[in-house]
Every structure is written in C-alpha cells, then in structure tokens.
Write a protein that holds these residues in place. Sequence first.
Motif, short mmCIF file in Angstrom:
data_model
loop_
_atom_site.label_atom_id
_atom_site.label_comp_id
_atom_site.label_asym_id
_atom_site.label_seq_id
_atom_site.Cartn_x
_atom_site.Cartn_y
_atom_site.Cartn_z
N ALA A 61 42.16 43.60 50.61
CA ALA A 61 43.39 42.97 50.30
C ALA A 61 44.95 41.78 50.46
O ALA A 61 43.51 40.88 50.10
CB ALA A 61 44.57 44.38 51.56
N ILE A 63 47.31 39.57 51.27
CA ILE A 63 48.62 39.00 52.20
C ILE A 63 50.24 38.56 51.57
O ILE A 63 49.95 38.18 50.65
CB ILE A 63 48.22 37.05 53.17
CG1 ILE A 63 46.86 37.98 53.77
CG2 ILE A 63 49.37 37.47 54.04
CD1 ILE A 63 46.67 38.71 55.15
N LEU A 77 45.61 44.06 46.15
CA LEU A 77 44.65 43.08 45.05
C LEU A 77 45.21 43.84 43.40
O LEU A 77 44.06 44.28 43.43
CB LEU A 77 44.23 42.33 44.95
CG LEU A 77 43.34 40.80 45.07
CD1 LEU A 77 44.53 39.49 45.27
CD2 LEU A 77 42.30 40.48 45.14
N PRO B 156 45.03 34.23 43.55
CA PRO B 156 44.88 35.69 43.75
C PRO B 156 44.20 36.40 42.09
O PRO B 156 43.66 37.49 41.81
CB PRO B 156 46.25 36.45 44.45
CG PRO B 156 47.68 35.20 43.51
CD PRO B 156 46.54 34.17 43.80
N THR B 157 45.08 35.53 41.20
CA THR B 157 44.09 36.01 40.12
C THR B 157 43.65 35.06 39.31
O THR B 157 43.00 33.66 40.03
CB THR B 157 45.76 35.14 38.91
OG1 THR B 157 46.15 35.09 39.08
CG2 THR B 157 46.48 36.81 38.82
N GLY B 158 42.79 35.62 38.00
CA GLY B 158 41.65 34.33 38.02
C GLY B 158 40.03 34.84 38.32
O GLY B 158 40.16 35.73 39.36
N ILE B 161 38.55 34.71 42.01
CA ILE B 161 38.34 35.71 43.58
C ILE B 161 37.37 36.94 42.81
O ILE B 161 37.19 37.27 44.17
CB ILE B 161 39.92 36.34 43.62
CG1 ILE B 161 40.31 36.94 44.82
CG2 ILE B 161 40.70 36.89 42.53
CD1 ILE B 161 39.56 36.67 45.98
N ARG B 162 37.74 37.23 41.42
CA ARG B 162 36.48 38.31 40.68
C ARG B 162 35.07 37.83 41.29
O ARG B 162 34.80 38.84 41.75
CB ARG B 162 37.35 38.26 39.50
CG ARG B 162 38.30 39.39 39.45
CD ARG B 162 39.02 39.56 37.86
NE ARG B 162 39.81 38.33 37.32
CZ ARG B 162 38.38 37.18 36.25
NH1 ARG B 162 37.62 37.96 35.90
NH2 ARG B 162 39.59 36.54 35.21
N LEU B 177 40.39 39.83 52.66
CA LEU B 177 41.75 39.34 52.74
C LEU B 177 41.59 38.52 51.76
O LEU B 177 41.99 37.00 52.89
CB LEU B 177 42.24 39.10 54.50
CG LEU B 177 42.43 40.16 54.72
CD1 LEU B 177 43.22 40.23 56.75
CD2 LEU B 177 43.62 41.93 54.61
N VAL B 178 42.79 38.41 51.26
CA VAL B 178 43.35 37.55 50.32
C VAL B 178 44.38 36.51 50.79
O VAL B 178 45.83 37.69 50.47
CB VAL B 178 43.19 37.61 49.12
CG1 VAL B 178 43.46 36.49 48.18
CG2 VAL B 178 41.65 38.11 47.62
N TRP B 179 44.69 34.87 51.06
CA TRP B 179 45.68 34.18 50.84
C TRP B 179 46.66 33.55 49.67
O TRP B 179 45.70 32.96 49.56
CB TRP B 179 46.34 33.77 52.21
CG TRP B 179 47.34 32.99 52.40
CD1 TRP B 179 48.03 32.68 51.80
CD2 TRP B 179 47.85 33.28 54.13
NE1 TRP B 179 49.37 32.64 52.33
CE2 TRP B 179 49.06 32.70 53.16
CE3 TRP B 179 47.56 33.88 54.69
CZ2 TRP B 179 49.60 32.86 54.88
CZ3 TRP B 179 47.99 33.48 55.99
CH2 TRP B 179 49.26 33.66 56.44
N PRO B 180 47.03 34.40 48.96
CA PRO B 180 47.43 33.78 48.03
C PRO B 180 47.80 33.11 47.72
O PRO B 180 49.00 32.39 48.10
CB PRO B 180 48.21 35.13 47.32
CG PRO B 180 48.91 35.79 47.97
CD PRO B 180 48.17 35.39 48.85
#
Lengths: 79, 525
Positions: A61, A63, A77, B156-158, B161-162, B177-180
């Motif tokens: 997910a 934030i 996401l 969050p992109t790119g 993260i993948r 948990l992703v903090w962009p």
Amino acid sequence: MSDRPVEEMSFEEAIRELETVVGKLERGDVALDDSIALYERGAALKARCEKKLAEAEEKVAKITQGPDGQAQGTAPLDG
Amino acid sequence: MDLFEDDTPGTGANAHEFTVSEISGAVKKTIESEFGYVRVRGEVGRVTVARTGHMYFDLKDDRAVLSAVSWKGQVAKLAHRPEEGMEVIATGRMTTFGPQSRYQLNVEEVVPAGAGALMAMLEKRRQALAAEGLFDEGRKRPIPFLPEIIGVVTSPTGAVIRDILHRLRDRFPRKVLVWPVAVQGKGSAEQVAAAIRGFNALTPGGALPRPDLLIVARGGGSIEDLWGFNEEIVVRAAAESRIPLISAVGHETDTTLIDHAADRRAPTPTAAAEMAVPVRAELLADLAQLGARMAQSQRGGLDRRAERLRDLARALPRPEALLASPAQRLDSLDTRLPGALRAAIAKKRIELSDHPLRPGLAARAVERARDRLAGSTARLPGAHRAGLSQKRLRLEGLRLRPAALQTALRQERRNLDRLAERLRPDLVTTRIDRQRERLDALERLRGTLGYEATLARGYAVVRAEGALVTDAATAREAKLLEVQFADGRVEAVPTGGGAGPATPAKPKKQKKQETAAPPEQGTLL
C-alpha cells in the motif's frame, strides 16, 4: 527452556529455541520425562514457526498524507 | 548664472538632462538587458539571511567582489545553499539597486564549481556530522530477522520500488508501506526526511501500523542526482530513526551520507530487500529439517532406552543360579565339619603334651621375688642413714658462723684505716699556706702601692711633730723636722730662707695641715 509462551514469540525467537531443543534432544543427555516435555515444547515451537511462515502474505500500500504532511491513510500502489 | 552657462559651452546646451532617478533607471535597464542571464564563477564570501528570508552574499575572486542576492522564493528552490568559502557557479541576472547606487547579481541557481569542490564540501559535511556522533557504530540497531511490515521511502513510480517488491515477493512476501517521495531535485531531501520521521511517528499495531523496518531507496544517478541524500536533514532523520533503517541509494559505488547514518547500507535496492527478509523456502526447509531431527532424536532416545532395558533384563541372572553356589558351599562345609573338630582336638592334645605343668616353674618365680625382697631389706638402714646425713648437711649449711662475722669486721676495719689515712694535716695546712701566700701577695701589692716604695726611688717624707709636712711654709715654722728615707729617719732643723710665694699663704697652710691628717692617707690617696 524459556518460560515465554510460544504464541507470543517472533519467528526468530521460536526457531532459535527450536534449534536449542533439537540440540538437547540430539545430545541425549536429558531425562526421559524431561525429553518428553522438551519434545512437546519443540513441537509447539515448530508449529509457531510454520504459522509465521504461512503468514507470508504480500500486501502493498501507499501512504497518503494529510495537509500536515503526516500519514493519513493508505492507497493502492499503482506501480 | 551667466557665468556658468559660459563655462559649459556647446555640449551642455544640447545634452539631455537626467534626474538621478532617471539615470539610475536607465542604468538598470541597460544592465538588465545586457546581462539578463549570466553564469558567474567565484568564491562565496560572507552569507547573511535577512529576517525576510532573502539571502545576501558576496561572490569574489582575487580582484573583484560582486554582491549577490537571492529572494526568499529563490532561496527555497536552490539545489545548493551557498556556504562561505565554496567555489560556485551562480546563475542569474544582473540588476541594480538604485537607492544605494549598487549593481548586483540576482541568483537563481548555485552549483558547486566542479566535482572536486562538491566532494570537498561533502567531505567537510561528513566530518562535521561524524564529529556529532551521528555515524557511531554504537547507534546502529540490528535489523529484525523477519519484519512484519516494511516501510519503503522512495519514488512510487519507477524501477526501484518494483525491484524491491519483486525481490521481497521472491524471498518472503511481506506487508509493505510505501511513502512516496521525490528522490531527486528540489525538496526531495525535505520529503525523504519527512517520510522517515512520518514512519517513526506511526504507532505499532495502529490503524496505520508502524513498520518494523525502513528502506530508503533510490536508483543510480549522478552525484548531483543523489545529492538530496547528502543533505543534513536527511542524514539527521535517518540517524534519529527508532525503526531500523537500510539505505539503498544509487549503485554499489555511490556513497551518500545517509549510508553512514543508516543501520545497514545496501549496495542496491534489490540488495536492501535481501537484507530485509530471509528466504521463506529456506526457512521452511530448515524448519522441516529441525522437525525431522527432533522426531528422530526423540525416537532414537526412546529406542536407545528400550534397548538398554532389554540388555539389562537379559543380564539379570535366574533366582536358582543365585542360590546354587551358596548351597554348594554349605554342603561342602557341612561335610568337612566333623573331621575338622576331631583334628583340632588332636592338635591341642599334642601341644599340651609338649608343655606339661611343673612345680619347679612356680618355685623359681617365688625364689626370684624373695631375692628381691631380701635385697631391699638390706638396703633399708643404709638408705635411712644417708637421708639423715643429707638433712644434717643442710642444717649445717644454715648454721651461724663466727668466721663470717670476723671477715666482715676485718673489712670494716680496713675501710676505717683507709679513711684514717686520707685524713692528713696537709688537708688543712695546705689551705693555710695558700692563704698565707695570698696574704703575702696582697702585702706586696700594698707595699708597691704605699709610699715606702717611692722612698726607695729617692723620695722622702717630711714630718714635724708627727704630722706630715707638705709645703715649705710649714717646714719653715717647724722647730724640728723628721725626714724619712727608705732605710730610716733623720732629724733636721730648718734654717729658713727663700721666702717664696708661700709666705702669704701662711694662714692657709695651717688649715691645710689640719685637713691633711691623717697624713699617710692624705698624701697617698
């Protein structure tokens, strides 16, 4: 053998104690009654570890932030 | 006025007359159009930030100084804040400040001049933060073995993260948990720091559960691209994080300051995911193996015990066997008993016949005792006498003896004789002699001091009628004079003559004579 309830243990704690239990049983210097108790504890520890391993669930997910910059909630996401 | 007009001939008449503001504005316009976009390289001088947020600083080289200013809004967008001593390339436009007749560079962007300068600045910052202890090994927290929730601070992109999610899924799928955040450019440092702090602010097990591990990640890029991760705000946030933190910024060869403050540094984002979780399949295998070993050792333990029991049981003897040997022994002894008794009696009988009882043996003993008695009886009177004479000797030793008294008496007499010897007349006479000598000496002294001694030297003493005559006038009046010399006295009659000055002193002489007595003392003393 620690007195900590197996249900409260993290995976790492449980598997570490399981290793100790196995080691003791393998050395074979435990009294018969104790070895049975030890075996039961080992079985519980193994079950705990298996449960933690079964919890291998992916949940990703993102934030979302409130106006104050603090975390407010989550959003999927999109990658 | 005329005079002035005369002095400014020709030119003045036609030239445009500016006001100060007009010329100032014209200069401003000229400068701004001519230098609307310039890049200026120089060393940053003193930097001040006004309360308004505007930043004023100097750019200088060895010959000139250029005032520079960045307005508040521009300052916020600067990728690098100018620091004193930094070699920079400032980009902006030239302008003027009319009220003070100044020209200045309005700076929109500041870039450290060259990689060397950037690295030098980075090193300086690293040392300053290290000196604060932010990079101390003691601050590092262990990474949890199997985190439940992983917080990732990244774009969050790119790909990053993948890559991370992919590797996590391979090893051990977890909640993530992703903090962009922006991982590059203006504001990226602030966003990354805020994300780290934001994750720390979550409560464990809350609606938005707090992760038990953080990964701060960014893909590779130029040093400028990664610069945000060198910013102090990011380094401090990472160092302060109570959640264990893995940094994974850039490629393996890139090191940024957050790597020093992180609890672990991963060379790549993928490697960070590997550090974060163990491989589930391996754990399952390990666990299965442990289970098998446990079951096997438990089974083995039981088997071993059972076998031992069997062995021991086998070794237990039969009850008949236990009794057989003692029974046989009993039988054997039983048969031997009567013969043994008979043999013992026979043996004793032989011994008795070897040593028969004879009266002579007793008689000899009696004889010996009698001898001893007789001996003692014979010695008794002698022993008694000896004891008596010994007592007598002691008595005599205690008796009063005249010889001893006589000896003492003799001793005392000798002492008396010695004292009598020492009592001699010269003890007294010597003292008398000494006193006499002293008296003689005093007499001699007296003689020398007395007038008689002077007589020996030719002087004489004159007397008349027993009184001493000390002047001629008295002598003239005397009937008879007695002259004393050393060896005797001669009588002489004065014949008068020589009326000297004594004559008028006549009555006086009489008086003197009276006062002169006693004469001896009068002259001598």
